[in-house]
Scaffold this active site. Structure first.
Site, mmCIF file in Angstrom:
data_model
loop_
_atom_site.group_PDB
_atom_site.id
_atom_site.type_symbol
_atom_site.label_atom_id
_atom_site.label_comp_id
_atom_site.label_asym_id
_atom_site.label_seq_id
_atom_site.Cartn_x
_atom_site.Cartn_y
_atom_site.Cartn_z
ATOM 1 N N GLU A 1 0.784 -1.126 -0.098
ATOM 2 C CA GLU A 1 0.090 -0.131 0.048
ATOM 3 C C GLU A 1 0.900 1.368 -0.066
ATOM 4 O OE1 GLU A 1 -2.374 -1.589 3.249
ATOM 5 O OE2 GLU A 1 -4.206 -1.193 2.047
ATOM 6 N N GLU B 1 -3.811 -9.725 3.480
ATOM 7 C CA GLU B 1 -4.641 -9.352 4.614
ATOM 8 C C GLU B 1 -5.523 -10.445 5.051
ATOM 9 O OE1 GLU B 1 -3.394 -7.212 2.613
ATOM 10 O OE2 GLU B 1 -2.820 -5.076 3.482
HETATM 11 C C1 3H9 Z 1 -1.857 -4.985 6.850
HETATM 12 O O1 3H9 Z 1 -0.815 -4.580 6.519
HETATM 13 C C2 3H9 Z 1 -2.780 -4.356 7.234
HETATM 14 C C3 3H9 Z 1 -2.869 -2.940 6.463
HETATM 15 O O2 3H9 Z 1 -3.474 -3.401 5.095
HETATM 16 C C4 3H9 Z 1 -3.722 -1.876 6.844
HETATM 17 C C5 3H9 Z 1 -3.155 -1.403 8.262
HETATM 18 C C6 3H9 Z 1 -4.141 -0.280 8.862
HETATM 19 N N1 3H9 Z 1 4.205 -7.741 11.804
HETATM 20 O O3 3H9 Z 1 7.545 -15.457 8.952
HETATM 21 P P1 3H9 Z 1 8.918 -15.335 9.464
HETATM 22 C C7 3H9 Z 1 7.766 -11.483 12.274
HETATM 23 S S1 3H9 Z 1 -1.693 -6.527 7.538
HETATM 24 C C8 3H9 Z 1 5.111 -8.397 12.680
HETATM 25 O O4 3H9 Z 1 9.524 -16.065 10.189
HETATM 26 P P2 3H9 Z 1 9.914 -15.454 6.645
HETATM 27 C C9 3H9 Z 1 7.318 -13.004 12.382
HETATM 28 O O5 3H9 Z 1 6.597 -13.193 13.309
HETATM 29 C C10 3H9 Z 1 -0.221 -7.321 7.494
HETATM 30 N N2 3H9 Z 1 5.828 -9.097 12.674
HETATM 31 O O6 3H9 Z 1 9.996 -15.109 8.153
HETATM 32 C C11 3H9 Z 1 8.868 -13.319 12.685
HETATM 33 O O7 3H9 Z 1 9.235 -12.895 14.020
HETATM 34 P P3 3H9 Z 1 9.861 -13.762 15.116
HETATM 35 C C12 3H9 Z 1 0.125 -7.858 6.103
HETATM 36 C C13 3H9 Z 1 6.065 -9.806 11.564
HETATM 37 O O8 3H9 Z 1 11.100 -14.953 5.830
HETATM 38 C C14 3H9 Z 1 9.698 -12.515 11.848
HETATM 39 O O9 3H9 Z 1 8.953 -11.378 11.538
HETATM 40 N N3 3H9 Z 1 1.392 -8.515 6.142
HETATM 41 C C15 3H9 Z 1 5.198 -9.441 10.532
HETATM 42 O O10 3H9 Z 1 9.540 -16.922 6.477
HETATM 43 C C16 3H9 Z 1 10.125 -13.330 10.584
HETATM 44 O O11 3H9 Z 1 9.009 -13.957 9.911
HETATM 45 C C17 3H9 Z 1 1.355 -9.827 6.258
HETATM 46 O O12 3H9 Z 1 0.361 -10.386 6.622
HETATM 47 C C18 3H9 Z 1 4.155 -8.516 10.771
HETATM 48 N N4 3H9 Z 1 3.593 -7.914 9.781
HETATM 49 O O13 3H9 Z 1 8.675 -14.748 5.977
HETATM 50 C C19 3H9 Z 1 2.708 -10.501 6.317
HETATM 51 N N5 3H9 Z 1 5.469 -10.281 9.539
HETATM 52 O O14 3H9 Z 1 11.311 -14.009 14.443
HETATM 53 C C20 3H9 Z 1 3.040 -11.642 7.267
HETATM 54 C C21 3H9 Z 1 6.433 -11.023 10.054
HETATM 55 O O15 3H9 Z 1 9.929 -13.216 16.378
HETATM 56 N N6 3H9 Z 1 4.349 -12.047 7.066
HETATM 57 N N7 3H9 Z 1 6.770 -10.987 11.389
HETATM 58 O O16 3H9 Z 1 8.952 -15.261 15.180
HETATM 59 C C22 3H9 Z 1 4.701 -12.927 6.386
HETATM 60 O O17 3H9 Z 1 4.104 -13.529 5.372
HETATM 61 C C23 3H9 Z 1 6.020 -13.591 6.649
HETATM 62 O O18 3H9 Z 1 6.347 -13.113 7.945
HETATM 63 C C24 3H9 Z 1 7.224 -13.018 5.578
HETATM 64 C C25 3H9 Z 1 8.463 -13.415 6.099
HETATM 65 C C26 3H9 Z 1 6.755 -13.263 4.295
HETATM 66 C C27 3H9 Z 1 7.236 -11.410 5.632
#
Ligand code: 3H9
Length: 695
Positions: free
Chosen positions: A104, A124
């Site tokens: 975004e 999301e």
């Molecule tokens: C959004 O954006 C809403 C908006 O539209 C509007 C708002 C108003 N936040 O998965 P990993 C942490 S909703 C906080 O092991 P990978 C994760 O917990 C969001 N923490 O690595 C982990 O922590 P720890 C939309 C996050 O390389 C560490 O980062 N976005 C977030 O296998 C490493 O992650 C998503 O839904 C986060 N957003 O994969 C994306 N993301 O080391 C969700 C990750 O302490 N995330 N962490 O365990 C993912 O899909 C995967 O984490 C990603 C990396 C592909 C990014």
């Protein structure tokens, strides 16, 4: 200026570098830094602004850890509006995974460039919300309704090449995000390129959004977020931009307040927490290059396939050359599937089947294996024979694993001279497809053997959960209990078909009787026979219809008949007419008058049985934390992800009411409904299961 966004001015370009490891989530400091950076760039007379991420990725989205807490400004939609409103040219340079709020930010920028390996998307809906910072308002303006509907309602990640074709990106370039971004921004300045706010582009003409909403809701099988996101896209087409943003915010807020959002975010963090165990801190796994698999049936072949695909050398032992040939055929068949889906090349297929895989009938072939997994017949005497042979042949330090799904791993370990090297690795069938791996830690298993189990799971792309030794470990033990609950409801008046339907409506991928037909009714029959031989508690209710069905040769899908008749194909699921008379005979023999069950009662009892047994599993330390149970049920038993897992579901229902139900049913059947001490303790203390995840 906060340090989450580092500001630098290079010639006419103000550079805003995100520095919020690990994934540059858009937490408060990042949002503040972006707004301050834009303001400073404008004040300092820059002509363009470049936004990019340091480390492994562009922003991976809003900071999910802030969800559910009181929001603090600047809010992300306002940050996006501020970026887009800048009189300067704003360029985003993407790498890693630009997801959710991250994409975004990029959509609010005037130009977007990415490295070839970048991936992007609006995931999301997968965590129960929808794009809330302009994603549903800007993406359709940029790429149209159909394509944005696909991207937004699936939550899928789009590679850079596809994103360029779709029109999300303006350009792809090789290099570091900072370098390609600076070059592109300079190119735009030199060309006197205009600002290009997406919000000022015309919105697509409206379509029949009610029909789209219904279709998406149906496809989601109870999942709300993708359908609600359709209403956001509708707002883009029917309202002026600013009004559309307001509507998006309202819809986002509605989803934020749902149990589904809580369940999905719990699942997201729980699946990342299962591998983080204090006992593994600082413990290095043993070397893992070549593994052995004993038994080449469906399970053994699936394990071998998964190991080959993860880059391990595999030696598979069968009883005869003919059986070995058949096992090779099964593995090749599995790998053909990977070939067809484009996961491996024809050359890789050749290499895996001809070089990485060795077939043998002599255990000697396992002498160099780092780890051996047996997947032979589920009977203690057979397992003991195998482990005695392994003990004699395997090299010192080799990990000896059993794929047993119920049997006592301590007893298996005891036949070897090296119980510290023995562990349970419980795969789920088909093992090359199912993501769950239960790592069963026996009394004497060494910590580095546990670490090796997790390392194997990691290589194979599995979600690995630690379990202790008991009959059925975490998953199958809980399954036995909730299946028994369903069987009792059948004795008392429900039908297998009503139960399956009620639970599928609740969100399970399949009801328990359809699952039993798929797995093979002979499996449950063998377990019942074993338990009867071991001695069943006289207080337990018994029934015979399920055994009679097996005695008649009906083992489910594989014989074409089980609870359902599959003569018209595996999906036909017509009730088998022989089943209800068997059930009625059982009821008559036990003097039971059938009563009606509502779907609600079926769900309430089934779930209470599941939660109560799960609480016993946690209370006894078989699962270390409630989240380990949740992940097991989500990945191995078709539990609806949007309900978070049985213990998260229980928390959201309220534990006191659940315990009251259990106690009231215990008046009729005190043996089956004996409340779990942990459940009683939590209710007394006014705590819930999630509190234990945080302890
Ligand atoms: C959004 O954006 C809403 C908006 O539209 C509007 C708002 C108003 N936040 O998965 P990993 C942490 S909703 C906080 O092991 P990978 C994760 O917990 C969001 N923490 O690595 C982990 O922590 P720890 C939309 C996050 O390389 C560490 O980062 N976005 C977030 O296998 C490493 O992650 C998503 O839904 C986060 N957003 O994969 C994306 N993301 O080391 C969700 C990750 O302490 N995330 N962490 O365990 C993912 O899909 C995967 O984490 C990603 C990396 C592909 C990014």
């Amino acid at each position: 200026m906060t340090e989450a966004i580092v500001y630098e001015k290079i010639g006419d370009i103000a550079v805003l570098a995100a520095n919020n490891p690990p994934v540059n989530a858009l937490g408060l400091a990042v949002r503040q830094g972006l707004v301050e950076g834009i303001e400073r760039a404008e004040k300092e007379g820059a002509k363009a602004v470049l936004i990019y991420g340091e480390g492994r990725t562009f922003f991976a989205g809003a900071d999910i850890r802030e969800f559910g807490k009181p929001p603090v400004g600047p809010f992300l939609p306002d940050v996006c509006t501020r970026i887009e409103a800048s009189p300067l040219i704003v360029v985003s340079a993407l790498h890693g995974t630009a997801l959710g709020g991250g994409l975004e930010i990029a959509l609010a920028s005037h130009y977007r460039i990415a490295v070839p390996k970048a991936r992007m998307g609006l995931p999301e809906v997968l965590i129960g919300v929808m794009p809330g910072a302009g994603g549903t308002q800007r993406l359709p303006r940029l790429i149209g309704i159909d394509k944005s509907l696909d991207v937004i309602t699936s939550g899928r990640q789009v590679g850079a090449k596809e994103a360029l074709e779709l029109g999300i990106l303006d350009k792809i370039a090789d290099g570091e995000p900072r370098e390609i971004g600076l070059a592109y921004a300079q190119e735009l300045i030199d060309a006197n390129a205009p600002r290009r706010p997406v919000s000022e582009m015309p919105a697509p003409a409206p379509v029949d959004f009610d029909a789209l909403y219904d279709a998406v809701l149906k496809k989601g099988r109870g999942l709300l977020a993708p359908a609600v996101a359709v209403r956001g896209i509708q707002a883009c087409c029917e309202l002026p931009f600013a009004e559309g943003m307001k509507r998006e915010r309202e819809l986002f807020g509605q989803l934020m307040n749902t149990d589904q959002r809580q369940g999905l975010i719990h699942a997201f963090f729980a699946e990342r927490a299962v591998g983080k165990l204090p006992e593994l801190e600082g413990v290095a796994p043993r070397p893992l290059n070549a593994i052995g698999v004993i038994g080449g049936g469906t399970m053994g072949a699936g394990i071998a396939t998964s190991a080959l695909l993860s880059g391990l050398k595999v030696t598979l032992i069968e009883m005869s050359p003919k059986a070995a040939e058949a096992a090779k055929g099964r593995i090749a068949g599995n790998l053909q599937g990977a070939l067809k889906r484009g996961k491996i090349s024809p050359e890789k297929f050749e290499e895996l089947t001809e070089k990485a895989l060795t077939l043998a009938i002599d255990y000697e072939a396992l002498k160099d294996a780092d780890l051996v997994i047996e997947a032979v017949f589920e009977e203690m005497s057979v397992k003991k024979e195998v482990f005695t042979k392994l003990d004699a042949i395997c090299k010192p330090g080799a990990v000896l694993a059993s794929n047993t799904s119920y049997l006592n791993v301590n007893e298996i370990a005891a036949v070897t001279s090296r119980p510290a090297d023995v562990i349970g690795l419980h795969f789920f069938s088909p093992a090359h497809v199912m993501k769950l791996l239960e790592i069963v830690v026996a009394d004497k298993t060494a910590p580095d053997v546990v670490a090796t189990g997790f390392a194997l799971g990691g290589k194979m792309g599995k979600v690995s959960v630690r379990a202790g030794v008991c009959d059925g470990f975490i998953g199958n033990r809980i399954l036995s209990t909730y299946r028994t609950c369903a069987d009792y409801m059948i004795l008392d008046g429900a039908s297998p078909y009503q139960i399956d339907k009620a639970l599928e409506d609740f969100g399970f991928a399949m009801g328990p009787y359809a699952v039993a037909d798929l797995a093979g009714l002979d499996i449950g029959w063998a377990v019942r026979k074993r338990k009867r031989a071991e001695g069943v508690d006289p207080r337990a209710r018994d029934f015979t219809y399920a055994d009679k069905l097996c005695e008649d040769g009906h083992f489910g899908q594989k014989t074409g008949m089980g609870y359902y008749d599959y003569s018209a194909g595996p999906k036909s699921r017509v009730p088998n007419p022989e089943v209800m008379p068997l059930i009625e005979a059982d009821r008559a023999a036990q003097g039971i008058t059938a009563r009606a069950f509502t779907d609600e009662e079926i769900i309430r009892r089934y779930m209470a049985a599941m939660v109560n047994e799960a609480a016993k599993v946690v209370g006894e330390g078989i699962a270390k934390r409630p989240l380990d149970v949740d992940v097991t049920l989500l990945y191995g038993y078709g539990f609806p992800r949007y309900r978070g897992g049985p213990l998260k579901w229980a928390d959201m229902q309220g534990l006191p009411a659940l315990l009251d139900d259990i106690k009231s049913w215990a008046e009729d059947d005190p043996y089956f409904w004996a409340p779990a001490p942990l459940l009683e303790q939590l209710v007394t203390e006014g705590r819930n299961f999630d509190d234990l995840n945080k302890d």
